[in-house]
Motif scaffolding. Structure first.
Motif, short mmCIF file in Angstrom:
data_model
loop_
_atom_site.label_atom_id
_atom_site.label_comp_id
_atom_site.label_asym_id
_atom_site.label_seq_id
_atom_site.Cartn_x
_atom_site.Cartn_y
_atom_site.Cartn_z
N SER A 245 0.83 -1.20 0.00
CA SER A 245 0.00 0.00 0.00
C SER A 245 0.87 1.26 0.00
O SER A 245 0.59 2.21 -0.74
CB SER A 245 -0.91 -0.01 1.23
N VAL A 246 1.91 1.26 0.81
CA VAL A 246 2.81 2.41 0.87
C VAL A 246 3.52 2.60 -0.47
O VAL A 246 3.66 3.73 -0.96
CB VAL A 246 3.83 2.23 2.03
N MET A 247 3.93 1.52 -1.10
CA MET A 247 4.61 1.62 -2.39
C MET A 247 3.66 2.15 -3.46
O MET A 247 4.05 2.96 -4.31
CB MET A 247 5.21 0.27 -2.78
N ALA A 248 2.40 1.71 -3.42
CA ALA A 248 1.42 2.21 -4.39
C ALA A 248 1.18 3.71 -4.17
O ALA A 248 1.11 4.47 -5.14
CB ALA A 248 0.11 1.43 -4.26
N ASN A 249 1.06 4.13 -2.90
CA ASN A 249 0.88 5.55 -2.61
C ASN A 249 2.10 6.35 -3.04
O ASN A 249 1.98 7.47 -3.54
CB ASN A 249 0.61 5.77 -1.12
N ASN A 250 3.29 5.78 -2.86
CA ASN A 250 4.52 6.45 -3.27
C ASN A 250 4.52 6.69 -4.78
O ASN A 250 4.89 7.77 -5.24
CB ASN A 250 5.73 5.61 -2.84
#
Length: 130
Positions: free
Chosen positions: A41-46
């Motif tokens: 999720s963090v990577m997608a938001n990044n």
């Protein structure tokens, strides 16, 4: 006397150890899965933030160019306006009259040199006195 129970005691302790280890490993596996989901999720938001940053950056560059174009148009318009004002014959007459007033010319001198009516000559003198 207690030695006869030693194999059973060892077996029970080993069983408790393996059950505890199994439960602990299972708990760690759940935490690991939750962390993997969070990381994705963090990577997608990044990635989303990177795309938005690129869009904002390119938009700001475009705005900067547009502002520069508008500034140059404003400067050109101001220059054209000054040229038009300087070319108007009646403005040259009033500019000359204003300079004469600054140098201390009288109403009669303004009327004679600039061919102004008395009311306009008086007005110019009154305006420049303030």
């Amino acid at each position: 006397m207690y030695l006869q129970y030693l194999p059973w005691l060892t077996l029970v302790l080993a069983f408790v150890f393996f059950i505890t280890s199994y439960l602990w490993i299972k708990k760690l596996a759940k935490k690991n899965n939750a962390l993997e989901i969070l990381l994705k999720s963090v990577m997608a938001n990044n990635e989303l933030f990177k795309q938005q940053f690129v869009e904002l950056h390119s938009g700001s560059i475009g705005m900067g160019k547009k502002i520069q174009q508008l500034e140059s148009k404003i400067i050109k318009t101001q220059e054209n306006q000054q040229n038009i004002v300087a070319q108007a014959p009646e403005n040259r007459l009033y500019t000359r009259a204003a300079k004469m007033v600054e140098l201390g010319a009288s109403i009669d001198e303004l009327m004679a040199e600039c061919e102004l009516p008395r009311a306009e000559a008086e007005l110019l003198i009154n305006l420049h006195k303030k």
